[in-house]
Design a protein around this motif. Sequence first.
Motif, PDB file in Angstrom:
ATOM      1  N   ASP A 127       0.875  -1.103  -0.002  1.00  0.00           N
ATOM      2  CA  ASP A 127      -0.038  -0.030  -0.110  1.00  0.00           C
ATOM      3  C   ASP A 127       1.006   1.281  -0.064  1.00  0.00           C
ATOM      4  O   ASP A 127       1.746   1.251   0.719  1.00  0.00           O
ATOM      5  CB  ASP A 127      -0.944   0.116   1.316  1.00  0.00           C
ATOM      6  CG  ASP A 127      -2.169  -1.050   1.356  1.00  0.00           C
ATOM      7  OD1 ASP A 127      -2.355  -1.711   0.034  1.00  0.00           O
ATOM      8  OD2 ASP A 127      -2.767  -0.916   2.128  1.00  0.00           O
ATOM      9  N   VAL A 128       0.718   2.096  -0.815  1.00  0.00           N
ATOM     10  CA  VAL A 128       1.511   3.500  -0.958  1.00  0.00           C
ATOM     11  C   VAL A 128       0.422   4.814  -1.115  1.00  0.00           C
ATOM     12  O   VAL A 128      -0.543   4.667  -0.918  1.00  0.00           O
ATOM     13  CB  VAL A 128       2.265   3.491  -2.262  1.00  0.00           C
ATOM     14  CG1 VAL A 128       3.231   2.291  -2.092  1.00  0.00           C
ATOM     15  CG2 VAL A 128       1.275   3.075  -3.341  1.00  0.00           C
ATOM     16  N   LEU A 186       1.597   6.845   7.254  1.00  0.00           N
ATOM     17  CA  LEU A 186       1.042   8.237   7.183  1.00  0.00           C
ATOM     18  C   LEU A 186       2.217   9.357   6.912  1.00  0.00           C
ATOM     19  O   LEU A 186       1.996  10.316   6.730  1.00  0.00           O
ATOM     20  CB  LEU A 186       0.648   8.247   8.486  1.00  0.00           C
ATOM     21  CG  LEU A 186      -0.848   7.630   8.793  1.00  0.00           C
ATOM     22  CD1 LEU A 186      -1.359   7.566  10.039  1.00  0.00           C
ATOM     23  CD2 LEU A 186      -1.860   7.858   7.709  1.00  0.00           C
ATOM     24  N   THR A 187       3.532   8.857   7.511  1.00  0.00           N
ATOM     25  CA  THR A 187       4.628   9.970   7.426  1.00  0.00           C
ATOM     26  C   THR A 187       4.932  10.019   5.993  1.00  0.00           C
ATOM     27  O   THR A 187       5.798  10.874   5.453  1.00  0.00           O
ATOM     28  CB  THR A 187       5.674   9.068   8.137  1.00  0.00           C
ATOM     29  OG1 THR A 187       5.873   8.037   7.946  1.00  0.00           O
ATOM     30  CG2 THR A 187       5.313   9.539   9.521  1.00  0.00           C
ATOM     31  N   SER A 188       4.729   9.198   5.001  1.00  0.00           N
ATOM     32  CA  SER A 188       5.238   9.173   3.643  1.00  0.00           C
ATOM     33  C   SER A 188       3.974  10.113   2.783  1.00  0.00           C
ATOM     34  O   SER A 188       4.346  10.158   1.593  1.00  0.00           O
ATOM     35  CB  SER A 188       5.031   8.050   3.110  1.00  0.00           C
ATOM     36  OG  SER A 188       6.172   7.045   3.682  1.00  0.00           O
ATOM     37  N   ARG A 242      -4.324   7.640  -0.507  1.00  0.00           N
ATOM     38  CA  ARG A 242      -3.684   6.935   0.288  1.00  0.00           C
ATOM     39  C   ARG A 242      -4.365   5.504   0.488  1.00  0.00           C
ATOM     40  O   ARG A 242      -5.413   5.475   0.796  1.00  0.00           O
ATOM     41  CB  ARG A 242      -3.550   7.479   1.612  1.00  0.00           C
ATOM     42  CG  ARG A 242      -2.851   6.955   2.684  1.00  0.00           C
ATOM     43  CD  ARG A 242      -2.722   7.688   4.290  1.00  0.00           C
ATOM     44  NE  ARG A 242      -3.912   8.028   4.671  1.00  0.00           N
ATOM     45  CZ  ARG A 242      -4.791   6.989   5.437  1.00  0.00           C
ATOM     46  NH1 ARG A 242      -4.083   5.699   5.775  1.00  0.00           N
ATOM     47  NH2 ARG A 242      -5.707   7.344   5.929  1.00  0.00           N
ATOM     48  N   MET A 243      -3.490   4.597   0.234  1.00  0.00           N
ATOM     49  CA  MET A 243      -4.078   3.176   0.118  1.00  0.00           C
ATOM     50  C   MET A 243      -3.996   2.701   1.638  1.00  0.00           C
ATOM     51  O   MET A 243      -3.330   3.426   2.511  1.00  0.00           O
ATOM     52  CB  MET A 243      -3.215   2.396  -0.492  1.00  0.00           C
ATOM     53  CG  MET A 243      -3.358   2.472  -2.182  1.00  0.00           C
ATOM     54  SD  MET A 243      -2.304   1.387  -3.153  1.00  0.00           S
ATOM     55  CE  MET A 243      -2.866  -0.041  -3.147  1.00  0.00           C
ATOM     56  N   ILE A 263       4.057  12.375 -11.047  1.00  0.00           N
ATOM     57  CA  ILE A 263       3.472  11.345  -9.961  1.00  0.00           C
ATOM     58  C   ILE A 263       4.598  11.148  -8.972  1.00  0.00           C
ATOM     59  O   ILE A 263       5.693  10.862  -9.166  1.00  0.00           O
ATOM     60  CB  ILE A 263       2.926  10.101 -10.737  1.00  0.00           C
ATOM     61  CG1 ILE A 263       2.338   9.263  -9.632  1.00  0.00           C
ATOM     62  CG2 ILE A 263       3.915   9.393 -11.542  1.00  0.00           C
ATOM     63  CD1 ILE A 263       1.250   8.169 -10.215  1.00  0.00           C
ATOM     64  N   GLY A 264       4.336  11.231  -7.689  1.00  0.00           N
ATOM     65  CA  GLY A 264       5.172  10.643  -6.471  1.00  0.00           C
ATOM     66  C   GLY A 264       4.761   9.769  -5.726  1.00  0.00           C
ATOM     67  O   GLY A 264       3.171   9.748  -5.473  1.00  0.00           O
ATOM     68  N   VAL A 265       5.207   8.675  -5.711  1.00  0.00           N
ATOM     69  CA  VAL A 265       4.918   7.474  -4.803  1.00  0.00           C
ATOM     70  C   VAL A 265       5.634   7.272  -3.611  1.00  0.00           C
ATOM     71  O   VAL A 265       7.000   7.351  -3.794  1.00  0.00           O
ATOM     72  CB  VAL A 265       4.941   6.267  -5.696  1.00  0.00           C
ATOM     73  CG1 VAL A 265       4.430   5.028  -4.821  1.00  0.00           C
ATOM     74  CG2 VAL A 265       3.867   6.554  -6.986  1.00  0.00           C
ATOM     75  N   SER A 266       5.191   7.004  -2.384  1.00  0.00           N
ATOM     76  CA  SER A 266       5.809   6.807  -1.348  1.00  0.00           C
ATOM     77  C   SER A 266       5.213   5.846  -0.285  1.00  0.00           C
ATOM     78  O   SER A 266       4.016   5.819  -0.312  1.00  0.00           O
ATOM     79  CB  SER A 266       6.337   7.846  -0.481  1.00  0.00           C
ATOM     80  OG  SER A 266       7.053   7.860   0.666  1.00  0.00           O
TER      81      SER A 266
END
Length: 153
Positions: free
Chosen positions: A33-34, A56-58, A50-51, A120-123
């Motif tokens: 989950d990202v 949460l910090t990401s 938010r998956m 797009i940004g993914v974390s």
Amino acid sequence: MASATRSLPILSLQAAEAAASASQQKAKELGIDVNIAIVDSTLHLLHFTRMPTAKLTSISIAINKAFTAAGHRLPTSHYNSPTFFPGGVGWGIQYSNGGRFCTLTGGVPILVEGEVVGAIGVSSGSAGEDVQVAEAGMRAVEGMVGRARGAKL
């Protein structure tokens, strides 16, 4: 005579939603989950997902990865070189733009006809997973453009 204005191509909400959907699908395939942030070419947040178990910090990290990739028109992985490490000539860039400049891998610009229209940004995954998820979203937008071109022919 030079023009005093310039038209700036901007990613549509429909394209951002398609990118987010493709990114979520890729994350599910990877079993993670990202957080997925999509900005337009003006660097403003256009779409966020938010998956369920994404860190949460990401959240802000995903947003800042997208901001950086769109603003510099480069993947954030570009900043993973000794130039940007302590002692390198680029060290400190991460403190620019009010601390929003992100040197972490996982931000990818979205191009249409060679112009950056957003990013797009993914974390929340590993660096490699974040890139795979972001690139899936980027490819979804490229696919929309290809289908639109085909329909015009």
